[in-house]
Design a protein around this motif. Structure first.
Motif, PDB file in Angstrom:
ATOM      1  N   LEU A  11       0.823  -1.201   0.000  1.00 44.98           N
ATOM      2  CA  LEU A  11       0.000   0.000   0.000  1.00 44.98           C
ATOM      3  C   LEU A  11       0.855   1.248   0.000  1.00 44.98           C
ATOM      4  CD1 LEU A  11      -2.887  -0.851   2.463  1.00 44.98           C
ATOM      5  CD2 LEU A  11      -3.099  -0.279   0.063  1.00 44.98           C
ATOM      6  N   ALA A  12       1.874   1.235   0.857  1.00 41.10           N
ATOM      7  CA  ALA A  12       2.707   2.417   0.974  1.00 41.10           C
ATOM      8  C   ALA A  12       3.515   2.632  -0.295  1.00 41.10           C
ATOM      9  CB  ALA A  12       3.631   2.283   2.175  1.00 41.10           C
ATOM     10  N   SER A  14       2.739   1.528  -3.446  1.00 41.73           N
ATOM     11  CA  SER A  14       1.995   1.763  -4.671  1.00 41.73           C
ATOM     12  C   SER A  14       1.814   3.269  -4.867  1.00 41.73           C
ATOM     13  CB  SER A  14       0.624   1.089  -4.600  1.00 41.73           C
ATOM     14  OG  SER A  14      -0.165   1.727  -3.635  1.00 41.73           O
ATOM     15  N   PRO A  15       1.841   3.746  -6.109  1.00 47.14           N
ATOM     16  CA  PRO A  15       1.820   5.189  -6.341  1.00 47.14           C
ATOM     17  C   PRO A  15       0.625   5.857  -5.675  1.00 47.14           C
ATOM     18  CG  PRO A  15       1.474   3.963  -8.400  1.00 47.14           C
ATOM     19  CD  PRO A  15       1.878   2.970  -7.362  1.00 47.14           C
ATOM     20  N   THR A  16      -0.543   5.607  -6.170  1.00 44.35           N
ATOM     21  CA  THR A  16      -1.745   6.110  -5.504  1.00 44.35           C
ATOM     22  C   THR A  16      -2.862   5.138  -5.804  1.00 44.35           C
ATOM     23  OG1 THR A  16      -2.048   7.495  -7.431  1.00 44.35           O
ATOM     24  CG2 THR A  16      -1.396   8.607  -5.408  1.00 44.35           C
ATOM     25  N   ILE A  17      -3.792   5.029  -4.866  1.00 42.35           N
ATOM     26  CA  ILE A  17      -4.928   4.149  -5.071  1.00 42.35           C
ATOM     27  C   ILE A  17      -6.057   4.984  -5.631  1.00 42.35           C
ATOM     28  CG2 ILE A  17      -6.576   2.639  -3.933  1.00 42.35           C
ATOM     29  CD1 ILE A  17      -4.296   2.353  -1.754  1.00 42.35           C
ATOM     30  N   LYS A  18      -6.664   4.470  -6.687  1.00 52.91           N
ATOM     31  CA  LYS A  18      -7.776   5.198  -7.294  1.00 52.91           C
ATOM     32  C   LYS A  18      -9.004   4.998  -6.437  1.00 52.91           C
ATOM     33  CE  LYS A  18      -9.168   7.316 -11.195  1.00 52.91           C
ATOM     34  NZ  LYS A  18      -9.909   8.254 -10.339  1.00 52.91           N
ATOM     35  N   GLY A  19      -9.668   6.073  -6.060  1.00 54.78           N
ATOM     36  CA  GLY A  19     -10.865   5.951  -5.249  1.00 54.78           C
ATOM     37  C   GLY A  19     -12.087   5.758  -6.114  1.00 54.78           C
ATOM     38  N   ARG A  20     -13.152   5.245  -5.495  1.00 48.72           N
ATOM     39  CA  ARG A  20     -14.427   5.145  -6.218  1.00 48.72           C
ATOM     40  C   ARG A  20     -15.234   6.367  -5.857  1.00 48.72           C
ATOM     41  NH1 ARG A  20     -16.721   0.086  -7.789  1.00 48.72           N
ATOM     42  NH2 ARG A  20     -18.711   0.654  -6.905  1.00 48.72           N
ATOM     43  N   SER A  21     -15.412   7.265  -6.816  1.00 49.85           N
ATOM     44  CA  SER A  21     -16.184   8.468  -6.513  1.00 49.85           C
ATOM     45  C   SER A  21     -17.651   8.087  -6.463  1.00 49.85           C
ATOM     46  CB  SER A  21     -15.953   9.532  -7.575  1.00 49.85           C
ATOM     47  OG  SER A  21     -16.559   9.144  -8.775  1.00 49.85           O
ATOM     48  N   LEU A  22     -18.457   9.009  -5.899  1.00 47.42           N
ATOM     49  CA  LEU A  22     -19.895   8.772  -5.866  1.00 47.42           C
ATOM     50  C   LEU A  22     -20.443   8.666  -7.278  1.00 47.42           C
ATOM     51  CD1 LEU A  22     -21.063  11.159  -3.028  1.00 47.42           C
ATOM     52  CD2 LEU A  22     -20.635   8.725  -2.921  1.00 47.42           C
ATOM     53  N   ASP A  25     -19.902   5.128  -8.513  1.00 47.37           N
ATOM     54  CA  ASP A  25     -20.903   4.253  -7.894  1.00 47.37           C
ATOM     55  C   ASP A  25     -22.239   4.385  -8.604  1.00 47.37           C
ATOM     56  OD1 ASP A  25     -19.216   3.254  -6.070  1.00 47.37           O
ATOM     57  OD2 ASP A  25     -19.947   4.429  -4.363  1.00 47.37           O
TER      58      ASP A  25
ATOM     59  N   ALA B 150      -0.892   7.408  -0.068  1.00 44.08           N
ATOM     60  CA  ALA B 150      -1.408   6.793  -1.292  1.00 44.08           C
ATOM     61  C   ALA B 150      -2.930   6.911  -1.388  1.00 44.08           C
ATOM     62  CB  ALA B 150      -1.000   5.327  -1.350  1.00 44.08           C
ATOM     63  N   ASN B 153      -6.460   9.881  -3.535  1.00 40.61           N
ATOM     64  CA  ASN B 153      -7.501   9.891  -4.565  1.00 40.61           C
ATOM     65  C   ASN B 153      -8.777   9.212  -4.116  1.00 40.61           C
ATOM     66  OD1 ASN B 153      -6.062  11.329  -6.391  1.00 40.61           O
ATOM     67  ND2 ASN B 153      -5.181   9.545  -7.388  1.00 40.61           N
ATOM     68  N   ARG B 154      -8.832   8.830  -2.837  1.00 41.00           N
ATOM     69  CA  ARG B 154     -10.056   8.209  -2.331  1.00 41.00           C
ATOM     70  C   ARG B 154     -11.056   9.282  -1.951  1.00 41.00           C
ATOM     71  NH1 ARG B 154     -10.313   2.431  -0.746  1.00 41.00           N
ATOM     72  NH2 ARG B 154      -8.526   1.583  -1.840  1.00 41.00           N
ATOM     73  N   TYR B 155     -12.301   8.840  -1.756  1.00 41.57           N
ATOM     74  CA  TYR B 155     -13.363   9.772  -1.381  1.00 41.57           C
ATOM     75  C   TYR B 155     -13.748   9.561   0.086  1.00 41.57           C
ATOM     76  CZ  TYR B 155     -13.649  11.007  -6.231  1.00 41.57           C
ATOM     77  OH  TYR B 155     -13.346  11.469  -7.472  1.00 41.57           O
ATOM     78  N   GLU B 158     -15.254   6.459   1.788  1.00 41.00           N
ATOM     79  CA  GLU B 158     -14.492   5.213   1.840  1.00 41.00           C
ATOM     80  C   GLU B 158     -13.684   5.089   3.133  1.00 41.00           C
ATOM     81  OE1 GLU B 158     -13.331   4.196  -2.601  1.00 41.00           O
ATOM     82  OE2 GLU B 158     -12.827   6.256  -2.157  1.00 41.00           O
TER      83      GLU B 158
END
Lengths: 305, 331
Positions: A11-12, A14-22, A25, B150, B153-155, B158
């Motif tokens: 986790l640390a 990895s570049p960045t984790i893509k979030g799931r925006s509303l 969803d 990291a 980019n999360r919301y 989450e």
């Protein structure tokens, strides 16, 4: 122990984790809704029909087929041999080309009307709701006054006084379409205003208009989009009604309403296709928009189902 | 002596309450949320503000931050009056004073990523910073509050409540403010998470030299973090003292009742102790009692309490109390 550590490292590292925006969803929920997807496909098909139609039509929408004139009920019926796939209208013009043209105009009216209402109405309502107090009072009373004017009367007057043109139709529809949207946006803004993230932005020193654009409008957009998809068909109905009265777009332009009007006039002469084709596109488009609007509402507001 | 970081002098906050069914032009009733509150905060110090719901803690905090207008009095920031500042000047002042909110999820815009949320104060106050610079600072701040960089980019939805509160703290600290107003920052969190967040705030305070205005209705949390505690009742500060002094030797009858209501985690001690229980409810702040506002529930109320508002007296080095009969024993 080691497993957890390596996951943490992953986790640390990895570049960045893509979030799931509303929004993401909502998109997933929308595409799970079969009726909404069917509506969307119908709308895409109608849109393709309007765009591609002129290039595949064997006849031009202005040319009169002299061979069928005078014998439309017989020679003008839909057939592949004559090239009149949808038949001809009472003047011998190709109905396929005419329907394509009417679809273009009607969709344009609907979408422009909805766009005006989304842009003007949302901004107006958000500003009135956010600033509140006297500004809110004055702005909303203006909306009330505009709403109390019988719009159909004004629209007809506009078209009679300034002449029937597409521009006047847009002006007339633009004048009235944003009023409801402004009210809806204001109401939503009032509930958003109490949220702590707005207060956080104010405490930080973000400018009021930046707050409206960055924090309020994106949170309004769900409701606004749903209402806009339901507004497109009502704009189309408006325009059709005006055209049905004979006041809408002017020949040689046409729209679904004008075509339906023409077809209805010829109903007793055994040329039902003149009514059936424009009506068919009119109805499936309206159903398409309603299903898509319903699907969007369920997708964007899962709480209010 | 130089001016303190923050000094509040006789601050009042009044809200207009529209009467139900009244004419639109009839005068609204006035709700006195905060009345003549004064307090002083030095750099690096923590001032705890306690009181029951509706006592005006949050209104006082909001008037200090400036999101609620003060109707009277002064808020002095290093000797400069904040209340009278113009809007533009006040916006730049926002860099020095930040706020942490009670409901962590409510305080974060659901349509923005965590990175955007944390970066917002930076973008507002340092518009010239490059994107890369903002990204590194946001990443560093996320790490500082115990979140993985990291996750930018999360919301917000989450994250858990405690994580959201950390995001709120990161947003408050990114401009390196000198004062952070924490409006019940741990009330909405689980007890175990509460401790983590309080410890985080203490660590950050030590490292960055922050002053904290810490609001809570939980006296045990406030005692843990504060250097000084002020007790509010119905919009007035009734007692203020150093934390240990106030807990050990409370003078005002309301403070005594408040301290007595803190449960002791031992059933035996809990059962055997004498606790004066306050009767009744908080009176309406629209029509507060005359004289001392606490007299309607006070165990030692005297007839003269109804006549005049008790003055704030200084007893001991830094112990202020607004009750002339504080020495009377509670029976």
């Amino acid at each position: 122990m080691f497993a957890t550590k390596s996951i943490a490292d992953d986790l640390a590292g990895s570049p960045t984790i893509k979030g799931r925006s509303l929004w993401a969803d909502a998109r997933a929920r929308f595409f799970r809704n079969r009726a909404a997807v069917a509506g969307l496909i119908v709308l895409l098909a109608v849109g393709t029909f309007a765009i591609v139609g002129p290039f595949i039509a064997p006849w031009n929408n202005e040319d009169i087929d002299w061979t069928v004139l005078g014998n439309v009920a017989d020679g003008g019926r839909p057939s592949f041999e004559t090239g009149h796939w949808f038949g001809t209208d009472a003047l011998g013009r190709d109905l396929f080309a005419r329907t394509v043209q009417g679809t273009q105009i009607s969709l344009l009216v609907g979408i422009v009307g909805a766009l005006i209402s989304v842009v003007v109405g949302t901004l107006y309502g958000a500003i009135a709701g956010y600033f509140g107090g006297r500004i809110d009072n004055v702005m909303m009373r203006i909306v009330d006054i505009l709403m109390s004017i019988p719009y159909m009367f004004v629209l007809i007057l506009l078209l009679v006084v300034f002449g029937r043109s597409l521009l006047m139709l847009f002006v007339g529809i633009g004048l009235i379409s944003w009023l409801d949207m402004a009210r809806i946006a204001r109401g939503q803004t009032l509930t958003l205003k109490g949220k702590a993230f707005i207060e956080a932005a104010r405490a930080t020193g973000v400018r009021p208009f930046t707050i409206i654009l960055r924090h309020i409008i994106p949170n309004l957009l769900g409701v606004v989009i749903v209402y806009a998809t339901l507004l497109v068909p009502s704009m189309i109905i408006y325009e059709s009604f005006i055209s049905f009265l004979g006041l809408g777009v002017q020949e040689p332009l046409t729209s679904w309403g004008a075509l339906i009007n023409d077809g209805a006039a010829e109903m007793t002469n055994g040329t039902l296709w003149m009514l059936a084709w424009p009506l068919f596109f009119f109805v499936i488009t309206l159903f398409g928009f309603f299903f898509v609007g319903d699907g969007l509402r369920d997708a964007l507001d899962p709480k209010d189902r | 002596m130089s001016a303190p970081l923050l000094e509040v002098r006789d601050l009042s906050v009044t809200f207009k309450v529209a009467q139900q069914g009244a004419w639109p032009w009839s005068a609204p009733r006035l709700l006195q949320a905060v009345k003549d509150a004064s307090l002083v905060l030095e750099p690096g110090q923590t001032l705890g503000l306690v009181g029951e719901s509706g006592s005006g803690k949050s209104s006082l905090a909001r008037a200090i931050v400036g999101t609620v207008p003060a109707s009277n009095g002064q808020v002095l920031w290093r000797g400069e009056d904040v209340v009278g500042m113009g809007a533009a000047r006040h916006r730049t002042h926002g860099r020095h004073v930040q706020m942490v909110f009670q409901d962590p999820l409510d305080a974060l815009n659901p349509r923005m990523t965590v990175g955007q949320i944390v970066a917002e104060p930076l973008r507002t106050h340092f518009p010239d910073l490059s994107k890369a610079e903002i990204r590194t600072r946001v990443g560093a701040m996320m790490e500082r509050v115990g979140l993985l960089p990291a996750l930018v980019n999360r919301y917000p939805h989450e994250f858990s409540g405690g994580q959201c509160q950390r995001i709120g703290i990161a947003r408050a600290l990114i401009t390196e403010p000198e004062l952070v107003v924490c409006d019940e920052p741990v009330s909405a969190l689980d007890v175990s998470v509460q401790a983590q967040v309080v410890n985080l705030l203490q660590d950050l305070q030590r490292d960055m030299g922050l002053a904290l205005l810490f609001i809570a209705h939980d006296l045990s949390v406030v005692r843990h973090i504060s250097h000084r505690i002020a007790v509010m009742y119905l919009g007035r500060i009734v007692e203020a003292a150093d934390a240990s002094d106030l807990i050990a030797k409370p003078r005002h009858p309301y403070t005594k009742a408040l301290i007595a209501s803190v449960p002791i985690p031992s059933p035996k001690a809990e059962r055997s102790r004498h606790r004066p229980v306050l009767k009744g409810e908080l009176p309406s702040p629209i029509a507060p009692p005359s004289g001392c506002v606490f007299r309607t529930r006070c165990p030692i109320a005297q007839p003269s309490c109804a006549e005049q508002i008790p003055a704030v007296e200084r007893i001991g080095a830094d112990h202020l109390v607004a009750c002339p009969f504080a020495d009377l024993a509670v029976t």
